[in-house]
Design an enzyme around this catalytic site. Structure first.
Site, PDB file in Angstrom:
ATOM      1  N   ASP A  97      -9.340  -4.161  -6.265  1.00 37.83           N
ATOM      2  CA  ASP A  97      -8.976  -3.306  -5.132  1.00 37.83           C
ATOM      3  C   ASP A  97      -9.850  -2.053  -5.151  1.00 37.83           C
ATOM      4  O   ASP A  97      -9.747  -1.224  -6.054  1.00 37.83           O
ATOM      5  CB  ASP A  97      -7.497  -2.930  -5.229  1.00 37.83           C
ATOM      6  CG  ASP A  97      -6.951  -2.317  -3.958  1.00 37.83           C
ATOM      7  OD1 ASP A  97      -7.734  -1.693  -3.214  1.00 37.83           O
ATOM      8  OD2 ASP A  97      -5.741  -2.449  -3.699  1.00 37.83           O
ATOM      9  N   HIS A 143      -7.925  -4.841  -1.468  1.00 37.63           N
ATOM     10  CA  HIS A 143      -6.627  -4.303  -1.063  1.00 37.63           C
ATOM     11  C   HIS A 143      -5.822  -5.276  -0.207  1.00 37.63           C
ATOM     12  O   HIS A 143      -4.601  -5.225  -0.186  1.00 37.63           O
ATOM     13  CB  HIS A 143      -6.842  -2.989  -0.306  1.00 37.63           C
ATOM     14  CG  HIS A 143      -5.608  -2.159  -0.163  1.00 37.63           C
ATOM     15  ND1 HIS A 143      -4.810  -1.803  -1.229  1.00 37.63           N
ATOM     16  CD2 HIS A 143      -5.020  -1.596   0.925  1.00 37.63           C
ATOM     17  CE1 HIS A 143      -3.803  -1.069  -0.810  1.00 37.63           C
ATOM     18  NE2 HIS A 143      -3.902  -0.930   0.488  1.00 37.63           N
ATOM     19  N   SER A 151       0.838  -1.191   0.000  1.00 36.61           N
ATOM     20  CA  SER A 151       0.000   0.000   0.000  1.00 36.61           C
ATOM     21  C   SER A 151       0.879   1.249   0.000  1.00 36.61           C
ATOM     22  O   SER A 151       1.616   1.467  -0.950  1.00 36.61           O
ATOM     23  CB  SER A 151      -0.966  -0.029   1.186  1.00 36.61           C
ATOM     24  OG  SER A 151      -1.964   0.955   1.059  1.00 36.61           O
TER      25      SER A 151
END
Length: 919
Positions: free
Chosen positions: A834, A867, A757
């Site tokens: 995502d 994610h 991330s």
């Protein structure tokens, strides 16, 4: 202990944390309710980026490569007769060449085994790096088995933690908690007095709320996943068939259980199958407010009918629940509905998403929309259109509205000096007394804070406090919901209502007490070169004490403190003579608390009594005995904590050294980072994670540094990154890596960096800034590659809007493909579905790489994964790929494939050699 001299500080087997933005575990309870997850003993979920099973990386891969080399020699062997026709001299030359080839191959093979693979084998000498407070209870890590990736991903190394659902008794009694378990006689769900757990006669008897874990309604068995007892403990709100929506939100079927009769009925008897998004008890226990189909309803228990508070909610209009971006970036929860303390009013958000652009998220295997495709359309992907505001695009318009329960009337209060609709983010709502409510709001770029005081009885409001944080230190306002209301009590020296907030003070975040409610000037309760954390934890109104968690001893530690409401007598409740990381949960009246020790040694939990000047321990409820046994059986890495100085800033670093560390060897080094604004990855919690596996099993050194921009090292170091994300953060990673590259035990030719991330963004940004000079390899999972692609509220908080700061956005974007090509190789992985960091980020990066003819990278996509990358075994595959890819990198495999050329057969090479030797 905090060190400023730069010397190494040895420690126990200390952990590293995982940032929420990496992949935070979903919460399933509302902020103002109790659930089975928050009430009862539970096994802590495995850390977000390492769940599921996964096979170990082994040596088979490298033997396969060796076998492939042997296969390449087969044409030569099968053609040997043809070579023999050249006469005796040629035969002699032939066999000499054969022996030379075989000898060279054997020598290369031996060197490969003893040298090339030595990087992940252990040496004979162990570093004595553990003191009396070690998790092992000894001074050596030389014995034991290596940590396996299967254990880490399966959660076997996770400490067991319990959460206590503290409740106030019907008469405001303190020390009561809700527990579950036991047979029908004991009761499945019951309220116990903490003093009764040790046979104390002063404790109250248990009160059974649910006799069985299953209830029946009209012959239907209801198995609740969460429960919420009413404040008077006469009813229990149940949810069944719970389904996750986004990170914090969910829907389900709700039921109301009567404690006396043990019978239940639907929350809305007229719509028992309706899926409810949120349900909250009235403080008076006589009603439940709930949200269904984005509309707000009230169910009074005295009637089977419900009252529709709002009627126009729908696809673009939300009442009482947040939209995607508020849930993710502002509230971090599923509720934007608040009962007043006297149960006369309900405050709630009205969220209008009409102008927010949609972003399509496609699902190729699953159908999360729940819609069955029409015949002939089964082979088209399921598409979720998410209202997702990106930087510079329209934000949702959020207003605070109120409902007068007695008058059945919805109203709003206009306040002078309020932000415009397109420039307002409401970050906290806090009820005070007598119908008054505090509202904390920021502008769109989150650098101006305004606090309003609204009187719902007179329906008036005013601005009581304003802070220009950008003008103060160039920083921003981080959303939080930890402000505490302190009611007036003249007998205890409090003539007026007040509240406790966290404010910037001399470069650090500290506690401030504002009283009366409209007083803009604060009495500072804490100060110094350290910070409070999610404070205050609780306020003892009788004794005028404020409890909080802080970093007073060191940025990497957490201790529990208390201070008087006048700012005097600040004292720790936990042992500050040695490193520690604590958390605390107080009972309703603050007379008791659940104290959680999270490291550096084996975590434990205990109930403490806070009535005296010093705490006393009531009951030890967890000691994690199973972890103690595992620590004794496995060879954990040694963790060395130290500080480094970069450009005058002191940064926290932890180095994980393999068991049997030998300073005479040369080790590859993996840097692991997150690095997001206000985050922290270097701390003193006990954790055995993927980094531990890399050090223990693969034998590599793992280094983590919290660079500028991260939390708890002061606002100067934190705020410097604003408007230019990635620049200083990458600089600090590279500067620290150069320090490690210069160490005698580090192989400077084998250094890698990885993150998820924001950490994925930082991995790419570091490789871009470094251009292969320090790091040869990188692994980026779900990275942001252009901050114009992320959500507006998070991004503009740290980057301003693109219209305001176009150059900053350009600088923060991954653009220098030539610099990336200087790395030996890098890996990028992303979930195809995502909803947080969109696949758009990685696809645009790949396009830039293609246009620049850059080929030194690998890419992997995971269908239908969000994610956190979990769908259909994907999480196992992510870590399997990370591990194998890293081993290949440090074994030099990526050098071999960097510039591939056709391999001439050994037979052709032999014929050419023979021609050269022939007279």
């Amino acid at each position: 202990m905090r060190r400023s001299d730069g010397h190494e500080e040895t420690s126990e087997f200390l952990p590293m944390t995982h940032s929420r933005s990496v992949s935070a575990a979903s919460q399933t309870s509302t902020d103002s309710s109790l659930s089975t997850e928050s009430l009862f003993p539970r096994e802590q979920k495995p850390f977000p980026n390492a769940m599921g099973g996964m096979a170990l990386a082994d040596d088979d891969k490298y033997r396969d490569l060796e076998d492939g080399e042997a296969e390449q020699s087969e044409p030569f062997l099968s053609s040997s007769k043809k070579a023999a026709t050249g006469g005796g001299r040629a035969r002699r030359i032939f066999w000499i060449l054969v022996l030379l080839c075989l000898g060279g191959w054997l020598l290369a093979f031996v060197l490969f085994l003893t040298g090339g693979r030595a990087n992940y084998q252990t040496a004979s000498d162990a570093l004595q790096a553990h003191g009396a407070d070690s998790a092992l209870g000894s001074t050596s890590t030389s014995s034991g088995k290596p940590v396996t990736l299967h254990q880490v991903l399966g959660g076997q190394w996770n400490p067991r933690y319990h959460a206590i659902g503290w409740v106030a008794g019907p008469n405001n009694e303190d020390g009561l908690l809700v527990e579950k378990g036991g047979d029908e006689k004991q009761g499945y769900l019951r309220v116990d007095d903490i003093r009764s757990r040790k046979g104390n006669n002063t404790g109250r008897e248990s009160r059974v709320l649910m006799r069985k874990p299953i209830v029946h309604v009209d012959g239907q068995a209801i198995v609740p996943s969460n429960v919420w007892p009413s404040p008077d403990l006469k009813k229990v709100l149940l949810i069944s068939e719970q389904q996750k929506n986004w990170r914090h939100s969910f829907t389900g079927k709700y039921w109301v259980l009567d404690v006396d009769s043990q019978t239940a009925q639907p929350l809305d008897p007229s719509a028992p199958d309706g899926r409810v998004q949120l349900a909250l008890w009235s403080p008076a226990s006589d009603a439940v407010v709930f949200v269904r189909d984005n509309n707000l309803y009230l169910r009074r228990l005295s009637s089977d009918s419900v009252v529709a508070i709002t009627k126009d909610g729908g696809e673009n209009l939300f009442y009482g629940v947040p939209d995607w971006v508020y849930e993710e970036e502002v509230i971090s929860g599923n509720s934007v509905t608040w009962w007043s303390n006297d149960a006369k009013y309900i405050a709630f958000f009205r969220t209008n998403e009409t102008s927010v652009p949609e972003f399509p998220v496609q699902y190729y295997i699953s159908r999360p929309s729940g819609k069955k495709p029409l015949p002939g359309l089964e082979n088209y992907p399921d598409v979720r259109e998410i209202k997702y505001p990106k930087p510079g695009a329209p934000n949702p318009v959020v207003d605070l509205q109120f409902y007068d329960v007695e008058k059945n009337e919805v109203f709003s209060v206009q306040v002078a000096d309020d932000f415009a609709d397109d420039d307002r983010i409401i970050i906290e709502v806090l009820w005070a007394s007598e119908g008054k409510i505090l509202v904390r709001s920021t502008n769109r770029e989150s650098d101006i804070l305004k606090v309003y005081l609204i009187d719902t009885q007179s329906r008036t409001g005013k601005l009581v406090r304003s802070e220009d944080v950008a003008g103060l230190d160039g920083g921003w306002v981080e959303p939080s919901q930890s402000t505490r209301f302190v009611p007036a009590d003249p007998n205890n020296g409090r003539p007026h209502d007040g509240y406790i907030d966290t404010v910037p003070y001399n470069g650090y975040d500290h506690l401030a007490y504002f009283s009366p409610l409209d007083n803009p000037n604060a009495l500072m309760l804490t100060s110094g070169e350290w910070e409070v954390v999610d404070a205050p934890a609780a306020v003892d109104l009788q004794r005028g004490l404020v409890y909080f968690v802080g970093t007073k001893e060191a940025p990497t530690q957490r201790h529990v403190y208390r201070v008087q409401l006048d700012g005097s007598n600040l004292n720790p409740l936990t042992d500050t003579s040695k490193p520690g990381y604590y958390d605390v949960s107080f009972s309703h009246g603050t007379g008791y608390a659940l104290l959680t020790y999270k490291g550096p040694s084996i975590p434990w939990q205990a109930i403490i009594n806070t009535h005296g000047d010093e705490i006393t321990y009531e009951d030890r409820i967890e000691d994690n005995a199973q972890l103690t046994k595992m620590v004794e059986a496995y060879a954990l890495p040694t963790e060395v904590y130290q500080n480094v100085t970069v450009d005058g800033y002191t940064l926290q670093v932890v180095e994980r050294r393999p068991p049997h560390f030998n300073p005479a060897k040369k080790y590859p080094v993996l840097f692991y980072l997150y690095g997001g604004p206000g985050s922290q990855t270097v701390d003193r919690k006990f954790t055995v994670d993927f980094q531990s596996y890399v050090a223990s099993s693969l034998g590599y050194i793992v280094v983590t540094v919290d660079g500028r921009g991260t939390g708890f090292i002061g606002r100067k170091a934190r705020c410097i990154v604003r408007g230019n994300l990635g620049f200083y953060e990458a600089h600090d990673q590279i500067a620290t890596a150069k320090m490690w590259a210069a160490k005698s035990y580090v192989d400077e030719t084998r250094m890698a960096i990885w993150g998820w991330s924001f950490g994925g963004f930082m991995t790419l940004k570091t490789l871009e800034q470094d251009a292969g000079r320090t790091f040869q390899y990188g692994m980026a999972v779900a990275p942001v590659t252009d901050w114009r692609f992320y959500d507006s509220i998070y991004t503009e908080r740290y980057m301003h809007t693109p219209q305001h700061n176009p150059n900053g956005y350009d600088n923060s974007t991954i653009t220098d493909m030539a610099a990336l090509s200087e790395s030996v190789r890098f890996l990028v992985m992303h979930g195809a579905s995502d909803d947080n960091v969109h696949l758009q980020n990685t696809l645009v990066l790949i396009d830039k790489l293609d246009l620049s003819n850059v080929e030194n990278y690998d890419v992997q996509f995971y269908p239908d994964s969000d994610h956190s990358i979990y769908f259909h075994n994907a999480h196992m595959m992510v870590y399997h790929r990370l591990s194998d890819w890293l081993v290949n990198a440090f074994n030099g495999e990526w050098h071999l494939i960097a510039k591939p050329v056709p391999d001439e057969s050994m037979w052709e090479r032999m014929k050419r050699s023979l021609r050269l030797l022939s007279p």
